[in-house]
Design a protein around this motif. Structure first.
Motif, PDB file in Angstrom:
ATOM      1  N   THR A  48      10.238 -22.882  -4.841  1.00  0.00           N
ATOM      2  CA  THR A  48       9.243 -23.700  -4.158  1.00  0.00           C
ATOM      3  C   THR A  48       7.954 -23.818  -4.971  1.00  0.00           C
ATOM      4  O   THR A  48       7.639 -22.934  -5.753  1.00  0.00           O
ATOM      5  N   PRO A  49       7.176 -24.875  -4.770  1.00  0.00           N
ATOM      6  CA  PRO A  49       5.912 -24.983  -5.492  1.00  0.00           C
ATOM      7  C   PRO A  49       4.795 -24.134  -4.887  1.00  0.00           C
ATOM      8  O   PRO A  49       3.710 -24.060  -5.444  1.00  0.00           O
ATOM      9  N   TYR A  50       5.038 -23.490  -3.757  1.00  0.00           N
ATOM     10  CA  TYR A  50       4.015 -22.700  -3.082  1.00  0.00           C
ATOM     11  C   TYR A  50       4.092 -21.255  -3.576  1.00  0.00           C
ATOM     12  O   TYR A  50       4.693 -20.392  -2.944  1.00  0.00           O
ATOM     13  N   VAL A  51       3.480 -21.016  -4.739  1.00  0.00           N
ATOM     14  CA  VAL A  51       3.605 -19.724  -5.405  1.00  0.00           C
ATOM     15  C   VAL A  51       2.223 -19.144  -5.679  1.00  0.00           C
ATOM     16  O   VAL A  51       1.301 -19.867  -6.056  1.00  0.00           O
ATOM     17  N   LEU A  52       2.103 -17.840  -5.500  1.00  0.00           N
ATOM     18  CA  LEU A  52       0.879 -17.146  -5.865  1.00  0.00           C
ATOM     19  C   LEU A  52       1.229 -15.840  -6.544  1.00  0.00           C
ATOM     20  O   LEU A  52       2.326 -15.302  -6.385  1.00  0.00           O
ATOM     21  N   THR A  53       0.286 -15.356  -7.334  1.00  0.00           N
ATOM     22  CA  THR A  53       0.449 -14.081  -8.037  1.00  0.00           C
ATOM     23  C   THR A  53      -0.558 -13.092  -7.481  1.00  0.00           C
ATOM     24  O   THR A  53      -1.710 -13.441  -7.244  1.00  0.00           O
ATOM     25  N   VAL A  54      -0.095 -11.872  -7.276  1.00  0.00           N
ATOM     26  CA  VAL A  54      -0.938 -10.791  -6.763  1.00  0.00           C
ATOM     27  C   VAL A  54      -1.014  -9.709  -7.834  1.00  0.00           C
ATOM     28  O   VAL A  54       0.009  -9.181  -8.270  1.00  0.00           O
ATOM     29  N   ASP A  55      -2.228  -9.399  -8.250  1.00  0.00           N
ATOM     30  CA  ASP A  55      -2.455  -8.325  -9.210  1.00  0.00           C
ATOM     31  C   ASP A  55      -3.138  -7.181  -8.464  1.00  0.00           C
ATOM     32  O   ASP A  55      -4.311  -7.269  -8.108  1.00  0.00           O
ATOM     33  N   ALA A  56      -2.374  -6.143  -8.210  1.00  0.00           N
ATOM     34  CA  ALA A  56      -2.903  -4.986  -7.486  1.00  0.00           C
ATOM     35  C   ALA A  56      -3.074  -3.792  -8.420  1.00  0.00           C
ATOM     36  O   ALA A  56      -3.208  -2.655  -7.957  1.00  0.00           O
ATOM     37  N   GLY A  57      -3.001  -4.033  -9.730  1.00  0.00           N
ATOM     38  CA  GLY A  57      -3.174  -2.950 -10.691  1.00  0.00           C
ATOM     39  C   GLY A  57      -2.005  -1.985 -10.740  1.00  0.00           C
ATOM     40  O   GLY A  57      -2.147  -0.849 -11.183  1.00  0.00           O
ATOM     41  N   VAL A  58      -0.830  -2.436 -10.338  1.00  0.00           N
ATOM     42  CA  VAL A  58       0.367  -1.594 -10.313  1.00  0.00           C
ATOM     43  C   VAL A  58       0.872  -1.400 -11.742  1.00  0.00           C
ATOM     44  O   VAL A  58       0.884  -2.332 -12.537  1.00  0.00           O
ATOM     45  N   LEU A 107       3.038  -9.850   5.903  1.00  0.00           N
ATOM     46  CA  LEU A 107       2.928 -11.308   6.021  1.00  0.00           C
ATOM     47  C   LEU A 107       4.055 -11.908   6.864  1.00  0.00           C
ATOM     48  O   LEU A 107       4.102 -13.120   7.054  1.00  0.00           O
ATOM     49  N   ALA A 108       4.955 -11.060   7.362  1.00  0.00           N
ATOM     50  CA  ALA A 108       6.106 -11.502   8.166  1.00  0.00           C
ATOM     51  C   ALA A 108       6.890 -12.602   7.449  1.00  0.00           C
ATOM     52  O   ALA A 108       7.217 -13.631   8.023  1.00  0.00           O
ATOM     53  N   LEU A 109       7.184 -12.360   6.170  1.00  0.00           N
ATOM     54  CA  LEU A 109       7.915 -13.344   5.377  1.00  0.00           C
ATOM     55  C   LEU A 109       9.350 -13.451   5.861  1.00  0.00           C
ATOM     56  O   LEU A 109       9.984 -12.448   6.179  1.00  0.00           O
ATOM     57  N   ASP A 110       9.846 -14.655   5.889  1.00  0.00           N
ATOM     58  CA  ASP A 110      11.222 -14.859   6.327  1.00  0.00           C
ATOM     59  C   ASP A 110      12.169 -14.826   5.130  1.00  0.00           C
ATOM     60  O   ASP A 110      11.766 -14.634   3.990  1.00  0.00           O
ATOM     61  N   GLU A 111      13.414 -15.058   5.429  1.00  0.00           N
ATOM     62  CA  GLU A 111      14.485 -14.998   4.437  1.00  0.00           C
ATOM     63  C   GLU A 111      14.315 -16.007   3.303  1.00  0.00           C
ATOM     64  O   GLU A 111      14.861 -15.839   2.226  1.00  0.00           O
ATOM     65  N   GLY A 112      13.526 -17.060   3.511  1.00  0.00           N
ATOM     66  CA  GLY A 112      13.378 -18.095   2.496  1.00  0.00           C
ATOM     67  C   GLY A 112      12.382 -17.770   1.395  1.00  0.00           C
ATOM     68  O   GLY A 112      12.267 -18.523   0.432  1.00  0.00           O
ATOM     69  N   ALA A 113      11.672 -16.675   1.518  1.00  0.00           N
ATOM     70  CA  ALA A 113      10.656 -16.322   0.521  1.00  0.00           C
ATOM     71  C   ALA A 113      11.284 -15.599  -0.662  1.00  0.00           C
ATOM     72  O   ALA A 113      12.311 -14.939  -0.538  1.00  0.00           O
ATOM     73  N   PHE A 114      10.623 -15.743  -1.809  1.00  0.00           N
ATOM     74  CA  PHE A 114      11.005 -15.006  -3.006  1.00  0.00           C
ATOM     75  C   PHE A 114       9.842 -14.104  -3.395  1.00  0.00           C
ATOM     76  O   PHE A 114       8.679 -14.518  -3.310  1.00  0.00           O
ATOM     77  N   LEU A 148       1.270 -20.150   2.450  1.00  0.00           N
ATOM     78  CA  LEU A 148       0.607 -19.825   1.198  1.00  0.00           C
ATOM     79  C   LEU A 148      -0.886 -19.569   1.428  1.00  0.00           C
ATOM     80  O   LEU A 148      -1.431 -18.573   0.953  1.00  0.00           O
ATOM     81  N   ARG A 149      -1.541 -20.451   2.174  1.00  0.00           N
ATOM     82  CA  ARG A 149      -2.975 -20.278   2.453  1.00  0.00           C
ATOM     83  C   ARG A 149      -3.229 -18.990   3.233  1.00  0.00           C
ATOM     84  O   ARG A 149      -4.164 -18.248   2.930  1.00  0.00           O
ATOM     85  N   THR A 150      -2.391 -18.717   4.229  1.00  0.00           N
ATOM     86  CA  THR A 150      -2.534 -17.489   5.019  1.00  0.00           C
ATOM     87  C   THR A 150      -2.372 -16.262   4.136  1.00  0.00           C
ATOM     88  O   THR A 150      -3.152 -15.311   4.219  1.00  0.00           O
ATOM     89  N   ALA A 151      -1.366 -16.292   3.280  1.00  0.00           N
ATOM     90  CA  ALA A 151      -1.132 -15.162   2.371  1.00  0.00           C
ATOM     91  C   ALA A 151      -2.314 -14.968   1.440  1.00  0.00           C
ATOM     92  O   ALA A 151      -2.778 -13.834   1.240  1.00  0.00           O
ATOM     93  N   GLN A 152      -2.828 -16.051   0.872  1.00  0.00           N
ATOM     94  CA  GLN A 152      -3.990 -15.952  -0.023  1.00  0.00           C
ATOM     95  C   GLN A 152      -5.182 -15.317   0.695  1.00  0.00           C
ATOM     96  O   GLN A 152      -5.841 -14.426   0.152  1.00  0.00           O
ATOM     97  N   GLU A 153      -5.456 -15.771   1.893  1.00  0.00           N
ATOM     98  CA  GLU A 153      -6.594 -15.250   2.656  1.00  0.00           C
ATOM     99  C   GLU A 153      -6.437 -13.762   2.950  1.00  0.00           C
ATOM    100  O   GLU A 153      -7.358 -12.970   2.749  1.00  0.00           O
ATOM    101  N   ARG A 154      -5.262 -13.381   3.451  1.00  0.00           N
ATOM    102  CA  ARG A 154      -5.033 -11.972   3.804  1.00  0.00           C
ATOM    103  C   ARG A 154      -5.077 -11.060   2.587  1.00  0.00           C
ATOM    104  O   ARG A 154      -5.639  -9.972   2.639  1.00  0.00           O
ATOM    105  N   LEU A 155      -4.452 -11.493   1.511  1.00  0.00           N
ATOM    106  CA  LEU A 155      -4.393 -10.658   0.306  1.00  0.00           C
ATOM    107  C   LEU A 155      -5.760 -10.527  -0.349  1.00  0.00           C
ATOM    108  O   LEU A 155      -6.131  -9.452  -0.808  1.00  0.00           O
TER     109      LEU A 155
END
Length: 170
Positions: free
Chosen positions: A2-12, A29-36, A61-68
């Motif tokens: 999907t084009p709705y992609v974000l990267t999370v850098d948590a220093g892991v 984020l209560a991600l469903d089966e369709g997420a990667f 995507l917007r919700t995830a960005q805000e929460r993260l």
């Protein structure tokens, strides 16, 4: 993907911690089966593992960005590269125990299975002992699981669930 992609850098700094982070984020984020959810190695001044989430909709995507971002994670649009190692993907929960290669392809988002060192793809009837740890990688737009021969004519995923750290005996 999907084009709705974000990267999370948590220093892991290691893959196991990145896997745990992806599972935690999927739950929060209560991600469903369709997420990667994928891991990506970053080799700059601070080597680390970042994670990407490919989500099925722009509102998610917007919700995830805000929460993260609110949690203090560094979030950026898109994926850091095209070769992420998939931890979360459709069908991953179905890949437990021993399955045939055909079952793996039918039950999950994995596009193909290859065998390390072999130019030939395995027979769909070949048995794959998953060890409940199946981590395919994106290659040229396909989700590819690399396997290797194992005892009794079976195959196992190339990545082991609990690798021995380099120099563990020193």
């Amino acid at each position: 993907m999907t084009p709705y992609v974000l990267t999370v850098d948590a220093g892991v700094r290691d893959l196991r911690a990145a896997d745990r982070l992806l599972h935690t984020l999927a739950g929060e984020l209560a991600l469903d089966e369709g997420a990667f959810g994928c891991t990506h190695l970053v080799w700059d001044d601070t080597p680390r593992v970042v994670v990407s989430l490919a989500l099925p909709s722009e509102p998610l995507l917007r919700t995830a960005q805000e929460r993260l971002t609110a949690r203090g994670h560094q979030v950026s649009p898109g994926a850091p590269d095209a070769v992420g190692r998939a931890v979360l993907y459709p069908g991953v929960a179905e890949l437990t125990g021993t399955l045939t290669v055909g079952d793996v392809l039918a039950r999950s988002a994995i596009d193909c299975v290859t065998v390390l060192g072999s130019p030939i793809r395995p027979d769909p009837r070949a048995r794959l002992v998953t060890r409940d740890h199946v981590r395919p990688q994106w290659q040229h737009g396909e989700l590819v699981l690399t396997a290797m021969p194992a005892v009794g004519g079976t195959l196992v995923p190339f990545e082991v669930p609990a690798p021995t750290p380099c120099c563990a005996d020193h």
